[in-house]
Design an enzyme around this catalytic site. Sequence first.
Site, PDB file in Angstrom:
ATOM      1  N   SER A  23      -2.477  42.609  40.459  1.00  0.00           N
ATOM      2  CA  SER A  23      -2.233  43.477  39.310  1.00  0.00           C
ATOM      3  C   SER A  23      -3.009  44.787  39.471  1.00  0.00           C
ATOM      4  O   SER A  23      -2.775  45.511  40.443  1.00  0.00           O
ATOM      5  CB  SER A  23      -2.581  42.731  38.015  1.00  0.00           C
ATOM      6  OG  SER A  23      -2.036  43.380  36.892  1.00  0.00           O
ATOM      7  N   ASP A  70       8.768  39.814  36.723  1.00  0.00           N
ATOM      8  CA  ASP A  70       7.454  40.431  36.493  1.00  0.00           C
ATOM      9  C   ASP A  70       7.640  41.940  36.365  1.00  0.00           C
ATOM     10  O   ASP A  70       7.828  42.649  37.353  1.00  0.00           O
ATOM     11  CB  ASP A  70       6.505  40.112  37.645  1.00  0.00           C
ATOM     12  CG  ASP A  70       5.096  40.644  37.401  1.00  0.00           C
ATOM     13  OD1 ASP A  70       4.872  41.305  36.363  1.00  0.00           O
ATOM     14  OD2 ASP A  70       4.218  40.382  38.246  1.00  0.00           O
ATOM     15  N   HIS A  87       4.122  37.188  35.354  1.00  0.00           N
ATOM     16  CA  HIS A  87       2.954  37.893  35.908  1.00  0.00           C
ATOM     17  C   HIS A  87       1.744  36.967  36.033  1.00  0.00           C
ATOM     18  O   HIS A  87       0.770  37.316  36.702  1.00  0.00           O
ATOM     19  CB  HIS A  87       2.606  39.096  35.023  1.00  0.00           C
ATOM     20  CG  HIS A  87       1.606  40.028  35.647  1.00  0.00           C
ATOM     21  ND1 HIS A  87       1.853  40.704  36.821  1.00  0.00           N
ATOM     22  CD2 HIS A  87       0.352  40.394  35.254  1.00  0.00           C
ATOM     23  CE1 HIS A  87       0.802  41.455  37.129  1.00  0.00           C
ATOM     24  NE2 HIS A  87      -0.125  41.283  36.194  1.00  0.00           N
TER      25      HIS A  87
END
EC number: 3.1.1.74
Length: 207
Positions: free
Chosen positions: A124, A176, A189
Amino acid sequence: MFSLTKVVVFAIAATSVFSAPVAFPVDLDFEARQLGQCPDVAVFFARGTTEIPNLGTVIGPRFSTALRAALPGRNIDFSGVPYPAVVSGFLAGGDLGGSITMANSVTSIANRCSNTKIVMSGYSQGAQVTHRAAGRLAANIQERVVAVVTFGDPNERRALPGVLQSRRRTFCATGDLICSGLSLILPPHLTYGVNAPAAAAFVAGRV
């Protein structure tokens, strides 16, 4: 198809990864470890937004465990890059301080340990940090990095510099939206733990 209500619920449920800043202890031993003995493999991993230092919970610990299983008998230093991991860093394209720390750590061990295989990784916002760190590496240091692995990468479509693009593996789950460049966390995610064995196998194949 997700309803607006479900999207809001899922976004709120994801607060352990992307929520208001939380103060966590800092790993004061990180720099000391980088100046220690030369490992066979050195992995520098940047966690996602608001995850606990320094490996987070979604993928970091599982990736570390899977890599040790994939490389039995090898001396592996799997280090979480210390950085704030707050929302503002994500919105800025990845924390600058974290990227400098990762780049400096990679450069330091590359110069000090001629036989160590170096891996860069992030999840991320940590993937953003990894991209920014890669851009700060000199060409001769890039050559020392054998693999770059990112998960839930907001910069999935952005190439890494130099030789690093050909040494890259990116995991982006279907659905995602972070991988599509949107600032909305949905359940996909948070699923990257399942990719730990595949990520470890990729790295093991390059070591």
